[in-house]
Every structure is written in C-alpha cells, then in structure tokens.
Scaffold this motif. Structure first.
Motif, PDB file in Angstrom:
ATOM      1  N   GLU A 139       0.830  -1.206   0.000  1.00  0.00           N
ATOM      2  CA  GLU A 139       0.000   0.000   0.000  1.00  0.00           C
ATOM      3  C   GLU A 139       0.865   1.257   0.000  1.00  0.00           C
ATOM      4  O   GLU A 139       0.564   2.236  -0.690  1.00  0.00           O
ATOM      5  CB  GLU A 139      -0.919  -0.003   1.222  1.00  0.00           C
ATOM      6  CG  GLU A 139      -1.894   1.157   1.259  1.00  0.00           C
ATOM      7  CD  GLU A 139      -2.834   1.088   2.458  1.00  0.00           C
ATOM      8  OE1 GLU A 139      -3.676   1.994   2.584  1.00  0.00           O
ATOM      9  OE2 GLU A 139      -2.717   0.133   3.255  1.00  0.00           O
ATOM     10  N   PHE A 140       1.949   1.245   0.782  1.00  0.00           N
ATOM     11  CA  PHE A 140       2.922   2.323   0.802  1.00  0.00           C
ATOM     12  C   PHE A 140       4.318   1.709   0.757  1.00  0.00           C
ATOM     13  O   PHE A 140       4.536   0.609   1.265  1.00  0.00           O
ATOM     14  CB  PHE A 140       2.792   3.183   2.062  1.00  0.00           C
ATOM     15  CG  PHE A 140       1.477   3.889   2.182  1.00  0.00           C
ATOM     16  CD1 PHE A 140       1.232   5.041   1.458  1.00  0.00           C
ATOM     17  CD2 PHE A 140       0.485   3.401   3.016  1.00  0.00           C
ATOM     18  CE1 PHE A 140       0.005   5.699   1.571  1.00  0.00           C
ATOM     19  CE2 PHE A 140      -0.734   4.047   3.137  1.00  0.00           C
ATOM     20  CZ  PHE A 140      -0.969   5.200   2.405  1.00  0.00           C
ATOM     21  N   VAL A 141       5.274   2.425   0.158  1.00  0.00           N
ATOM     22  CA  VAL A 141       6.663   1.974   0.110  1.00  0.00           C
ATOM     23  C   VAL A 141       7.530   3.066   0.726  1.00  0.00           C
ATOM     24  O   VAL A 141       7.571   4.203   0.242  1.00  0.00           O
ATOM     25  CB  VAL A 141       7.122   1.672  -1.325  1.00  0.00           C
ATOM     26  CG1 VAL A 141       8.597   1.272  -1.340  1.00  0.00           C
ATOM     27  CG2 VAL A 141       6.269   0.562  -1.941  1.00  0.00           C
ATOM     28  N   ILE A 142       8.218   2.707   1.812  1.00  0.00           N
ATOM     29  CA  ILE A 142       9.042   3.665   2.562  1.00  0.00           C
ATOM     30  C   ILE A 142      10.517   3.363   2.332  1.00  0.00           C
ATOM     31  O   ILE A 142      10.985   2.239   2.545  1.00  0.00           O
ATOM     32  CB  ILE A 142       8.754   3.592   4.080  1.00  0.00           C
ATOM     33  CG1 ILE A 142       7.266   3.813   4.357  1.00  0.00           C
ATOM     34  CG2 ILE A 142       9.613   4.605   4.830  1.00  0.00           C
ATOM     35  CD1 ILE A 142       6.756   5.174   3.986  1.00  0.00           C
ATOM     36  N   VAL A 143      11.273   4.382   1.899  1.00  0.00           N
ATOM     37  CA  VAL A 143      12.715   4.268   1.676  1.00  0.00           C
ATOM     38  C   VAL A 143      13.417   5.291   2.559  1.00  0.00           C
ATOM     39  O   VAL A 143      13.019   6.462   2.606  1.00  0.00           O
ATOM     40  CB  VAL A 143      13.078   4.509   0.196  1.00  0.00           C
ATOM     41  CG1 VAL A 143      14.599   4.505   0.003  1.00  0.00           C
ATOM     42  CG2 VAL A 143      12.431   3.451  -0.696  1.00  0.00           C
ATOM     43  N   PHE A 144      14.465   4.857   3.266  1.00  0.00           N
ATOM     44  CA  PHE A 144      15.319   5.759   4.037  1.00  0.00           C
ATOM     45  C   PHE A 144      16.645   5.920   3.291  1.00  0.00           C
ATOM     46  O   PHE A 144      17.287   4.928   2.941  1.00  0.00           O
ATOM     47  CB  PHE A 144      15.615   5.196   5.430  1.00  0.00           C
ATOM     48  CG  PHE A 144      14.582   5.509   6.479  1.00  0.00           C
ATOM     49  CD1 PHE A 144      13.243   5.656   6.147  1.00  0.00           C
ATOM     50  CD2 PHE A 144      14.948   5.638   7.812  1.00  0.00           C
ATOM     51  CE1 PHE A 144      12.288   5.930   7.118  1.00  0.00           C
ATOM     52  CE2 PHE A 144      14.005   5.920   8.801  1.00  0.00           C
ATOM     53  CZ  PHE A 144      12.667   6.074   8.455  1.00  0.00           C
ATOM     54  N   ASP A 145      17.053   7.163   3.056  1.00  0.00           N
ATOM     55  CA  ASP A 145      18.355   7.463   2.461  1.00  0.00           C
ATOM     56  C   ASP A 145      19.199   8.142   3.539  1.00  0.00           C
ATOM     57  O   ASP A 145      19.120   9.354   3.744  1.00  0.00           O
ATOM     58  CB  ASP A 145      18.175   8.374   1.240  1.00  0.00           C
ATOM     59  CG  ASP A 145      19.493   8.672   0.518  1.00  0.00           C
ATOM     60  OD1 ASP A 145      20.550   8.226   1.005  1.00  0.00           O
ATOM     61  OD2 ASP A 145      19.452   9.344  -0.529  1.00  0.00           O
ATOM     62  N   VAL A 146      20.005   7.360   4.230  1.00  0.00           N
ATOM     63  CA  VAL A 146      20.803   7.855   5.357  1.00  0.00           C
ATOM     64  C   VAL A 146      22.232   8.128   4.870  1.00  0.00           C
ATOM     65  O   VAL A 146      22.939   7.221   4.441  1.00  0.00           O
ATOM     66  CB  VAL A 146      20.819   6.834   6.514  1.00  0.00           C
ATOM     67  CG1 VAL A 146      21.623   7.383   7.689  1.00  0.00           C
ATOM     68  CG2 VAL A 146      19.400   6.491   6.948  1.00  0.00           C
ATOM     69  N   GLY A 147      22.634   9.384   4.963  1.00  0.00           N
ATOM     70  CA  GLY A 147      23.877   9.824   4.329  1.00  0.00           C
ATOM     71  C   GLY A 147      23.562  10.209   2.898  1.00  0.00           C
ATOM     72  O   GLY A 147      24.177   9.740   1.948  1.00  0.00           O
ATOM     73  N   ALA A 148      22.568  11.092   2.751  1.00  0.00           N
ATOM     74  CA  ALA A 148      21.998  11.386   1.428  1.00  0.00           C
ATOM     75  C   ALA A 148      22.877  12.297   0.591  1.00  0.00           C
ATOM     76  O   ALA A 148      22.715  12.352  -0.637  1.00  0.00           O
ATOM     77  CB  ALA A 148      20.614  12.023   1.601  1.00  0.00           C
ATOM     78  N   ASN A 149      23.806  13.030   1.223  1.00  0.00           N
ATOM     79  CA  ASN A 149      24.654  13.991   0.541  1.00  0.00           C
ATOM     80  C   ASN A 149      23.788  14.934  -0.309  1.00  0.00           C
ATOM     81  O   ASN A 149      22.845  15.525   0.201  1.00  0.00           O
ATOM     82  CB  ASN A 149      25.745  13.301  -0.263  1.00  0.00           C
ATOM     83  CG  ASN A 149      26.902  14.234  -0.601  1.00  0.00           C
ATOM     84  OD1 ASN A 149      27.045  14.657  -1.737  1.00  0.00           O
ATOM     85  ND2 ASN A 149      27.715  14.581   0.382  1.00  0.00           N
ATOM     86  N   GLN A 150      24.031  15.037  -1.610  1.00  0.00           N
ATOM     87  CA  GLN A 150      23.278  15.973  -2.444  1.00  0.00           C
ATOM     88  C   GLN A 150      22.111  15.315  -3.191  1.00  0.00           C
ATOM     89  O   GLN A 150      21.489  15.941  -4.038  1.00  0.00           O
ATOM     90  CB  GLN A 150      24.214  16.675  -3.428  1.00  0.00           C
ATOM     91  CG  GLN A 150      25.304  17.481  -2.726  1.00  0.00           C
ATOM     92  CD  GLN A 150      26.240  18.157  -3.688  1.00  0.00           C
ATOM     93  OE1 GLN A 150      25.998  19.262  -4.158  1.00  0.00           O
ATOM     94  NE2 GLN A 150      27.341  17.480  -3.995  1.00  0.00           N
ATOM     95  N   GLY A 151      21.853  14.038  -2.872  1.00  0.00           N
ATOM     96  CA  GLY A 151      20.636  13.423  -3.378  1.00  0.00           C
ATOM     97  C   GLY A 151      20.775  12.474  -4.548  1.00  0.00           C
ATOM     98  O   GLY A 151      19.779  12.119  -5.178  1.00  0.00           O
TER      99      GLY A 151
END
Length: 268
Positions: free
Chosen positions: A59-71
C-alpha cells in the motif's frame, strides 16, 4: 604431480608475488570489492529494481536514504520507481549543511522529506570531520591516516538521533529499504535501530563496509552477529547480488563494498 610442483615452485615464492598481487586486485575488482561506488556503477540501480520487484503491491513503500549527501541515490530511486511514485515516500538524512541545502535545491518532490541531521546508536551531538562542505567522504571518524595529510581540515558539530526514535515519532510501521552510506558509522546506526530490527520493521538494508570501518574498529562479523538471525547477507554486484552463506574471516576486506541484508522471509 602437477599440484605438488606448483606448491613447491610457485606458491609463496618471492618471484611470483607481483603476479599474485595483480591477480588479487583483479579478483577483488571482479567481485565488486573496492569498485567505484557512485549509483550508476556500483550496482545500486539493480538494488533499486529490487524495491520495485518486491514491494510494488504494498500500500505504501518507505525508503530511508541515510547519508543522502546531495541526493544522488534519492534521485535514482525516484527515477527507478516511477511506476509506484504515487505510494512512495523517501526520508533522506544529511547532516552537512551545504550538502543538505544542495539536496533541497536538486530534488523538489512531494515524495521526499529531507532532514538536516544524522543517525547513531544514541541521541546527541558529535564532532563531524570533513574536507569540504559537500564531501562524500566526510565522517564521524578522523580519516587523516587513510587519505592525504590534513584531509579532515574542517570540524563541525552535528545533531544525531536514532532510527528507533524517528520511527516512533513518525509512526512508521515499516521501512522497506534502508540505505546507509555514512563512512564507517553504519554499524552504530543499526545499533540505534534495534527495536525496529527486532520487530521486523526493516525489510532490506543496504550498507557499506570499507577502510573507515578499520578506524571505527568495526568488523563484518559485527554485522553478521547483529543481522544474521533475521537477514541473509549479499554482496552487491553491478547486475545482481551474491549471497554470503556464512561468516568467514576472509571477507574482512577493508575496501569499500556495498552489502545488502535482506529479510529471510523475502523470496530472492
């Protein structure tokens, strides 16, 4: 006969060391160990395809970007997961002020929320070492011993919290994909996610292991001890993943490598 001859004449002999050192380097590179780690060449595009393959019915998809810098990683996720964009939410975390500002300028999407702090095993403030304000090699560990002298020429104090605290505050029931790229602090971040791990709230974990882990005094065995009961661990390749069936001291190689820890309940 031949095996005995090779053992006696070739193996361990000084004259053949340049050859074996070259073969060693080729073998590591062939296993994607110490290879370039930008999103386009590291195998992360394949990892992102796993999110679509395994979670598109959620139903939902959750992503964590830890240490994302400039994306860079977040941008690749948005591009690779267009089919499920309507139900995708990315939480990105970057403690470097300039990188955080550039992230917000580079990525303007209602699917993304970015925060100017990092994660650890406890909440608080710590000294952050950087050679410039957007460096992807900045770390909570001084790395002068690894890179050129005075690499860590700038120091700043950054805010840290834990994944468990963030998940509780945001009432997040599931993290489908947790990407961690924090130059040696990956294990500490996972220690700050023990409640989420114990309650099966994280499906896939992407983490790096490399030379800064030597400074942090963290071993691959630590990851296996923490994750091994609930996750299978794979080495990320450019076009797939290679399962590491069990821990062996031979995998303690301090060259930047990306690993995936995948919930054993997922069929890969």
């Amino acid at each position: 006969m031949i095996k005995s001859l090779v053992n006696n004449v070739v193996y361990g002999k000084k004259a053949f060391q340049p050859l074996f050192e070259k073969l060693h380097f080729i073998s590591l590179y062939g296993m994607n160990i110490g290879s370039p780690t930008d999103v386009k060449t590291s195998g992360e595009l394949f990892a992102i395809s796993l999110i679509l393959e395994k979670f598109q019915e959620e139903e939902f998809v959750i992503v964590f970007d830890v240490g994302a810098n400039q994306g860079e990683f977040t941008k690749a996720v948005l591009s690779g997961l267009k089919k499920i964009k309507r139900k995708l939410k990315i939480f990105a975390f970057e403690p470097q002020k300039e990188a955080y500002t550039n992230f917000k300028e580079n990525i303007k999407s209602s699917n993304v929320a970015v925060y100017n702090y990092g994660f650890s095993d406890t909440k608080g403030k710590k000294t952050f070492f950087q050679n410039n304000e957007i460096s992807t090699l900045s770390s909570l560990y001084t790395t002068d011993a690894l890179y050129e002298p005075k690499f860590d020429k700038e120091r700043l104090e950054i805010e840290l919290t834990t994944i468990d605290d963030f998940v509780e505050k945001k009432q997040i029931s599931k993290i489908h994909y947790l990407k961690i790229d924090v130059e040696g602090h990956e294990f500490s971040i996972l220690q700050g996610a023990k409640h989420a791990l114990q309650n099966n709230k994280i499906e896939i974990i992407q983490f790096e292991f490399g030379n800064v882990n030597a400074i942090a005094k963290v071993f691959m065995k630590d990851f296996f001890d923490l994750l091994g009961d609930r996750y299978d661990i794979y080495r990320l390749l450019k076009d797939g993943i290679q399962k590491i069936s069990k821990y062996d001291g031979k995998i303690e190689i301090y060259q930047t490598t990306i690993y995936l820890a995948i919930d054993k309940k997922l069929v890969i």
